[in-house]
Scaffold this active site. Structure first.
Site, PDB file in Angstrom:
ATOM      1  N   ALA A 282      41.811  37.428  34.800  1.00  0.00           N
ATOM      2  CA  ALA A 282      42.495  37.854  36.023  1.00  0.00           C
ATOM      3  C   ALA A 282      43.713  36.984  36.292  1.00  0.00           C
ATOM      4  O   ALA A 282      44.796  37.481  36.620  1.00  0.00           O
ATOM      5  CB  ALA A 282      41.526  37.792  37.199  1.00  0.00           C
TER       6      ALA A 282
ATOM      7  N   PHE B  56      34.630  43.149  34.233  1.00  0.00           N
ATOM      8  CA  PHE B  56      35.991  43.522  33.835  1.00  0.00           C
ATOM      9  C   PHE B  56      36.622  42.363  33.073  1.00  0.00           C
ATOM     10  O   PHE B  56      36.733  41.240  33.589  1.00  0.00           O
ATOM     11  CB  PHE B  56      36.830  43.850  35.075  1.00  0.00           C
ATOM     12  CG  PHE B  56      36.318  45.050  35.832  1.00  0.00           C
ATOM     13  CD1 PHE B  56      36.756  46.336  35.495  1.00  0.00           C
ATOM     14  CD2 PHE B  56      35.404  44.909  36.866  1.00  0.00           C
ATOM     15  CE1 PHE B  56      36.276  47.451  36.183  1.00  0.00           C
ATOM     16  CE2 PHE B  56      34.924  46.020  37.561  1.00  0.00           C
ATOM     17  CZ  PHE B  56      35.365  47.287  37.223  1.00  0.00           C
TER      18      PHE B  56
ATOM     19  N   VAL C 103      34.899  40.372  38.103  1.00  0.00           N
ATOM     20  CA  VAL C 103      36.208  40.310  37.460  1.00  0.00           C
ATOM     21  C   VAL C 103      36.355  38.921  36.854  1.00  0.00           C
ATOM     22  O   VAL C 103      36.214  37.911  37.555  1.00  0.00           O
ATOM     23  CB  VAL C 103      37.322  40.553  38.509  1.00  0.00           C
ATOM     24  CG1 VAL C 103      38.675  40.645  37.828  1.00  0.00           C
ATOM     25  CG2 VAL C 103      37.028  41.826  39.308  1.00  0.00           C
ATOM     26  N   CYS C 104      36.614  38.859  35.552  1.00  0.00           N
ATOM     27  CA  CYS C 104      36.703  37.560  34.878  1.00  0.00           C
ATOM     28  C   CYS C 104      37.872  36.755  35.424  1.00  0.00           C
ATOM     29  O   CYS C 104      39.016  37.216  35.413  1.00  0.00           O
ATOM     30  CB  CYS C 104      36.868  37.741  33.375  1.00  0.00           C
ATOM     31  SG  CYS C 104      37.246  36.179  32.555  1.00  0.00           S
ATOM     32  N   VAL C 105      37.603  35.538  35.851  1.00  0.00           N
ATOM     33  CA  VAL C 105      38.631  34.711  36.482  1.00  0.00           C
ATOM     34  C   VAL C 105      39.761  34.353  35.509  1.00  0.00           C
ATOM     35  O   VAL C 105      40.945  34.442  35.868  1.00  0.00           O
ATOM     36  CB  VAL C 105      38.015  33.444  37.150  1.00  0.00           C
ATOM     37  CG1 VAL C 105      37.306  32.559  36.142  1.00  0.00           C
ATOM     38  CG2 VAL C 105      39.082  32.657  37.882  1.00  0.00           C
TER      39      VAL C 105
END
Lengths: 118, 97, 123
Positions: free
Chosen positions: A81, A39, A76-78
């Site tokens: 995010a 994501f 989920v891309c940090v």
């Protein structure tokens, strides 16, 4: 085959998340492996458990979480995010926040990488 | 290469860009609002018929149905998600977002 | 140990730089991928050629400027950088208007190189 999936768009506003989900179900039904769903961009908003959805509509984040429970890794891309207020506190179960390097790994290990976005 | 187009060709130029770059025989997959390119009798009719001479064009059944598109340009193939997956097995996909 | 062949991964940029975040977040991905030992390339097509235009200044807008970052692509391992000739011409631009050294290619060349990739990432 191994398919990696990249989702660049948030839920509900755009159909990307639904298309990706339908594509993944059809892939699994045909015996393919989903090597991971990454994501990115507003796509990270797919993974908040704070969604409160009317009973007559699909719950997109729950749907992802259920897929994760079946063993599909949800990443989920940090960086994306953090920008959008998605943290460990609000993250759905069976997903993990991780670095962009994971997308690179997905591109390397998957036979195909399919992107859904706006 | 499999070209995936998800935008209405009446508002965006994604399909034009795709057709300019696509190699002869590269298949084109219309999804989401991209399926409006399959409507017959539009101002894009000629462009689509031209495209069909060198490409196979597919449109997602669920997207057509959701949008009430029950008549499509002859030669465009209706495709379910399973057929979409088969195309991805055979070709490296690129989404013209 | 079996040596795995590097994958050909191409970033296909098609969006303008400031109206949405795609160009910027796309650039962040490109820079990370450069650290992996793969065959990384980037192409700028359609509105993405505007990302490379000289003289961009976002200070008044209050957003982050990033056009200068495109200059470091080569040192980050992005071996090939292509710009579509027609996209430049459509927007009244020439190679002299761009902040980076790129290879200007026509549709036929682009068609060929895109067709050789293992992964095509849109931004």
């Amino acid at each position: 085959m191994k398919f990696g999936i990249l989702i660049q768009e948030g839920p509900y506003n755009h159909q990307a998340s639904d298309s990706a989900y339908n594509f993944i179900l059809a892939s699994l039904a045909k015996g393919h492996e989903i090597s991971g769903v990454f994501f990115y961009n507003d796509g990270v908003i797919n993974t908040t458990k704070l969604m409160d959805i009317p009973a007559d509509d699909r719950n997109i984040s729950k749907r992802w979480s259920d897929l994760g429970a079946k063993g599909v890794q949800l990443i989920v891309c940090v960086a994306a995010a953090k920008r959008r207020g998605i943290s460990q506190n609000v993250l759905i179960e069976n997903a993990r926040i991780d670095g962009l390097g994971q997308l690179s790994e997905l591109c390397i290990e998957s036979d195909r990488l399919v992107t859904f976005g706006d | 290469m499999l070209h995936i187009v998800n935008k209405s060709p009446f508002k965006f130029r994604n399909l034009d860009s795709c057709l300019r770059i696509a190699k002869d025989d590269d298949p084109i997959m219309l999804i989401e609002d991209g399926v409006y390119a399959a409507l017959p009798g539009t101002t894009l009719d000629r462009m689509m018929k031209e495209a069909l001479k060198t490409h196979s064009v597919f449109a997602i059944q669920a997207d057509l149905k959701a949008r009430g598109v029950d008549r499509i340009i002859e030669g465009i193939q209706v495709c379910d998600y399973s057929c979409f997956v088969t195309l991805v097995e055979k070709h490296v996909p690129y989404s013209w977002l | 140990m079996e040596e795995t062949k590097p994958r050909k991964i191409m970033f296909v940029n098609r969006k303008a730089p400031h109206g949405s975040i795609y160009a910027y977040e796309g650039l962040e991905v490109i820079l990370i991928f450069g650290a992996y030992d793969q065959e990384i390339s980037a192409v700028f097509l359609d509105d993405a050629v505007l990302s490379l235009k000289k003289g961009q200044d976002t200070t008044e807008l209050g957003t982050k400027g990033f056009s200068a970052t495109f200059r470091v692509l080569e040192s980050y391992g992005v071996e090939k950088r292509y710009v579509d000739k027609e996209s430049l011409a459509q927007r009244g631009l020439t190679e002299d208007d761009l902040v980076v050294d790129v290879e200007i290619v026509d549709a036929a060349a682009l068609r060929k190189v895109m067709g050789e990739q293992d992964v095509l990432l849109p931004f």
